[in-house]
Design a protein around this motif. Structure first.
Motif, mmCIF file in Angstrom:
data_model
loop_
_atom_site.group_PDB
_atom_site.id
_atom_site.type_symbol
_atom_site.label_atom_id
_atom_site.label_comp_id
_atom_site.label_asym_id
_atom_site.label_seq_id
_atom_site.Cartn_x
_atom_site.Cartn_y
_atom_site.Cartn_z
ATOM 1 N N GLU A 12 -6.293 5.659 0.360
ATOM 2 C CA GLU A 12 -6.900 6.415 1.465
ATOM 3 C C GLU A 12 -7.495 7.748 0.996
ATOM 4 O O GLU A 12 -8.593 8.132 1.395
ATOM 5 C CB GLU A 12 -5.855 6.680 2.555
ATOM 6 C CG GLU A 12 -6.445 7.327 3.786
ATOM 7 C CD GLU A 12 -5.412 7.496 4.892
ATOM 8 O OE1 GLU A 12 -5.728 8.177 5.873
ATOM 9 O OE2 GLU A 12 -4.295 6.956 4.763
ATOM 10 N N ASN A 13 -6.764 8.461 0.144
ATOM 11 C CA ASN A 13 -7.251 9.778 -0.285
ATOM 12 C C ASN A 13 -8.333 9.694 -1.354
ATOM 13 O O ASN A 13 -8.951 10.697 -1.693
ATOM 14 C CB ASN A 13 -6.092 10.626 -0.810
ATOM 15 C CG ASN A 13 -5.512 10.080 -2.116
ATOM 16 O OD1 ASN A 13 -6.031 10.346 -3.186
ATOM 17 N ND2 ASN A 13 -4.443 9.309 -2.022
ATOM 18 N N LYS B 153 -1.942 12.563 -4.612
ATOM 19 C CA LYS B 153 -1.942 12.562 -3.143
ATOM 20 C C LYS B 153 -1.694 11.164 -2.563
ATOM 21 O O LYS B 153 -1.941 10.918 -1.380
ATOM 22 C CB LYS B 153 -3.269 13.119 -2.625
ATOM 23 C CG LYS B 153 -3.464 14.596 -2.969
ATOM 24 C CD LYS B 153 -4.791 15.120 -2.469
ATOM 25 C CE LYS B 153 -4.916 16.612 -2.732
ATOM 26 N NZ LYS B 153 -4.911 16.961 -4.154
ATOM 27 N N SER C 39 0.320 7.995 -1.078
ATOM 28 C CA SER C 39 1.487 7.856 -0.193
ATOM 29 C C SER C 39 2.539 6.970 -0.854
ATOM 30 O O SER C 39 2.276 6.304 -1.859
ATOM 31 C CB SER C 39 1.053 7.235 1.131
ATOM 32 O OG SER C 39 0.600 5.897 0.924
ATOM 33 N N MET D 246 -11.870 11.240 -1.099
ATOM 34 C CA MET D 246 -12.124 12.648 -1.434
ATOM 35 C C MET D 246 -12.762 12.791 -2.814
ATOM 36 O O MET D 246 -13.411 13.793 -3.111
ATOM 37 C CB MET D 246 -10.808 13.447 -1.416
ATOM 38 C CG MET D 246 -10.122 13.489 -0.068
ATOM 39 S SD MET D 246 -8.429 14.132 -0.197
ATOM 40 C CE MET D 246 -8.705 15.707 -0.989
#
Length: 433
Positions: A166-167, A198, A200, A170
């Protein structure tokens, strides 16, 4: 493996400040690691205390400015009322002179508060950068990702796999960068560290399932990161929102409650901090001041709520810094208020008046000295010109007069005596031919 240059801020202003603050953070982490408690949460708290102690002189100056501003406001308002309906140039100049005299009397600058805020702004932005990207500035934390990162890079399909995190969105530009595509080792390593830092808990588990041959390396990295990130049962790398969602999925009511600890503390400490800030007195007859006071009151009510919202969505490490910062500021404010309350402001004003008077006298003396020097130079030039003329022959004098007359004739304005003389001369020359 002591530096991760590409994940550090490279801005011309924020970058150098963040790098300097990064050295402080790394120094703090080095010390607590040596005494056996290498913890990012503890490092953030100590880091916050050190930074606010370094900023203490600026904070005292700002509060002193605020106190003196409150004391001189009535005089400024009186000047504004005096010239309220006078818009002519003389009145505006007189108002500016009287206003400057008041600022000089109290020893403050109209832009004093703004300058202090401008100094602090890059520092605050750099602080967030350092805390948000701990591995970029703390070599010990970065080392926790190795040798896993090197082994993961060598695995086929690892790039495509972590790009689905997900990150990872970025860091899209980093994945598309020519250094990454070209396989520049340090750049590829940095990008992997950025994403994994970052990631999870669920993403770490999926990584372990898809690259089972790296299970021991993943477990080793997770063990170190847990040791570094775990602070009072909360992971500094996860946001409270993520912690709450995982706790709800696992049915852990206690963890669900603990997820709100930092956001709630952020709101409470921010509210206390606002209450301790010195309030500017307002003139009820001044509509502009009343509007500004109302806006400030609204902002003071909204700030604690906004603090809670930000700290709920950002990583817990950022929230911990926010809370620690508010606590340190509150303690500072109590001490500064006591210090300033003990100050004899009237005595400070008297000293400032004496300084302003001496400064004015010095400026006047310099102006007189410059005028005298200029006058002396003019006399010298005049004397030198006379000496030069006296040494000339009659022919040289006649030549100078002739050239001066010709230049004057060429530059004569229409309708002037010289222009009329030119017309007569031209007429005579024409008739004599």
């Amino acid at each position: 493996m002591s530096d991760i240059l590409l994940t550090q801020d490279t801005g011309k202003i924020i970058g150098p400040v963040a790098k300097l603050l990064g050295y402080i953070m790394e120094g703090i982490f080095y010390v607590i690691d040596k005494i056996g408690i290498p913890n990012i949460g503890l490092a953030i708290i100590l880091f916050t205390i050190v930074i606010y102690l370094l900023l203490m002189p600026l904070t005292i100056k700002q509060q002193k400015f605020s106190k003196l501003s409150a004391k001189m406001n009535p005089e400024l308002q009186a000047i504004q009322a005096k010239y309220k309906n006078k818009k002519d140039n003389d009145s505006m100049m007189a108002m500016n002179m009287e206003t400057k005299a008041v600022y000089a009397k109290y020893g403050v600058s109209p832009s004093g508060s703004c300058v202090q805020l401008l100094i602090q702004m890059p520092i605050l932005l750099a602080l967030y950068r350092v805390i948000y990207n701990i591995p970029a500035y703390v070599g010990k934390v970065k080392e926790a990702f190795f040798p896993l990162v090197d082994k993961l890079i060598a695995e086929k399909g690892s790039v495509e796999f972590i790009q689905n995190f997900e990150n990872a969105r970025m860091y899209t530009k980093q994945f598309e960068n020519e250094n990454f595509v070209g396989g520049v080792t340090s750049y590829v390593q940095n990008t992997f560290v950025d994403v994994l830092n970052k990631a999870s808990s669920a993403e770490w588990m999926s990584l372990k399932e898809n690259f089972s041959n790296l299970s021991s390396d993943i477990d080793h990295t997770l063990s170190l990161l847990d040791q570094y990130n775990n602070f009072l049962g909360l992971s500094m790398s996860n946001s409270p929102a993520f912690t709450f969602s995982e706790a709800r999925a696992a049915g852990s009511f206690l963890m669900m409650i603990s997820a709100f600890i930092i956001p709630v503390l952020a709101a409470v400490t921010q509210w206390i901090n606002v209450k301790l800030m010195p309030q500017q007195p307002t003139n009820t007859d001044n509509e502009q001041q009343n509007t500004m006071a109302q806006s400030m009151k609204t902002m003071n009510m909204v700030m604690p709520v906004m603090s809670a919202v930000f700290c709920y969505t950002l990583p817990a490490g950022m929230g911990l810094y926010w809370v620690a910062g508010a606590v340190v500021r509150s303690i500072q404010q109590v001490l500064i208020n006591k210090h300033i309350d003990k100050m004899d402001l009237d005595e400070v004003i008297k000293k400032n008046e004496v300084k302003a008077k001496k400064k004015m006298e010095k400026a006047n003396a310099q102006a007189e000295q410059m005028a005298a020097y200029a006058n002396m130079n003019t006399k010298k030039v005049g004397m030198a010109s006379k000496a030069m003329v006296s040494n000339m022959s009659q022919e040289e004098k006649d030549e100078i007069v002739k050239k001066s007359t010709e230049n004057a004739a060429k530059n004569a304005k229409p309708g002037s005596m010289m222009a009329k003389a030119n017309m007569v001369r031209d007429y005579n020359e024409k008739n004599n031919k």
